[in-house]
Enzyme design. Structure first.
Site, PDB file in Angstrom:
ATOM      1  N   LYS A   1       0.834  -1.204   0.000  1.00  0.00           N
ATOM      2  CA  LYS A   1       0.000   0.000   0.000  1.00  0.00           C
ATOM      3  C   LYS A   1       0.869   1.255   0.000  1.00  0.00           C
ATOM      4  CE  LYS A   1      -1.751   1.803   3.714  1.00  0.00           C
ATOM      5  NZ  LYS A   1      -2.528   2.061   4.965  1.00  0.00           N
TER       6      LYS A   1
ATOM      7  N   ASP B   1      -6.391   1.196   0.833  1.00  0.00           N
ATOM      8  CA  ASP B   1      -6.454   1.463   2.268  1.00  0.00           C
ATOM      9  C   ASP B   1      -7.840   1.076   2.766  1.00  0.00           C
ATOM     10  OD1 ASP B   1      -8.103   3.443   1.305  1.00  0.00           O
ATOM     11  OD2 ASP B   1      -7.163   5.072   2.418  1.00  0.00           O
TER      12      ASP B   1
END
Length: 229
Positions: free
Chosen positions: A112, A130
């Protein structure tokens, strides 16, 4: 839905303040379990002293911990920042690498975070999965997956590569401002007509409009055809 998201959030962008890829990496590490607002309040003092890999690699640990304490989990984040800075200095000549495989091998950087760095630090398209992305893509019916990597790959099949970074920003903006975790503003959402989860939150326009957040809340309401709260 993606086109409407683009019209709804023309101001979408990375909400972390940074100067260059290394500072973006640091800010993104600090943002774990912390708001961007708090990170942005913390990084000016941090970057004034340790704004480069060389400076951070030589940082006094106790002082670094004090500087980032407001972001929470400051001891583990300090470990990540010191490890990251030392690796960048020792292995990459002080320049943060710009490839996924190299980034995820660095301390404190997962997939991420790497996609954030690639998209906003290097201009390489990436999908940042996220908590907002996980929640909204499920609500939208775009994927049934909960695993971030599977979600990333599913979205890569749905959208052109050139759109990945901005799509991520727009979904995150929508999650923060409209499609909240506990009570989404369904009755004041520009995506309502296509969303299979319409009704998870209040559908009465006036009630929903009061749930909108951010500096453009009134504009978001108007875009959904609702009178601002």
């Amino acid at each position: 839905m993606a086109r409407v998201l683009a019209d709804t959030h023309p101001d979408a962008h990375c909400e972390l303040d940074f100067d260059g890829p290394f500072q973006l990496a640091v800010a993104t590490i600090l943002s774990a379990q912390c708001t961007d607002v708090r990170v942005n309040a913390t990084t000016p003092a941090l970057f004034a002293e340790y704004g480069t890999p060389e400076a951070m690699a030589a940082a006094d640990r106790a002082h670094l911990e004090d500087l980032i304490r407001p972001t929470g989990f400051f001891r583990s984040k300090t470990n990540s920042l010191l490890g990251l800075a030392c690796a960048v200095v020792n292995d990459y000549g002080g320049q943060l690498p710009g490839r996924m495989e190299e980034l995820v091998a660095l301390p404190g950087i997962g997939r991420k975070t790497a996609n954030v760095i690639l998209g906003d630090g290097f201009g390489v398209p990436g999908i940042t999965v996220d908590t907002h992305m996980i929640r909204l893509t499920k609500r939208f019916g775009w994927t049934t997956h909960s695993d971030p990597v599977k979600i990333e790959h599913a979205l890569q099949q749905l959208f052109p590569r050139k759109d990945w970074t901005m799509l991520s920003h727009r979904i995150i903006f929508h999650g923060r401002r409209v499609c909240h975790a506990r009570k989404p503003a369904c009755g004041a959402c520009t995506l309502a007509r296509w969303c299979p989860s319409y009704g998870d939150g209040p559908t009465e326009p006036g009630t929903a409009a009061k749930l909108l957040k951010g500096p453009r809340a009134a504009e978001l309401a108007e875009a959904a055809g609702v009178s601002p709260a």
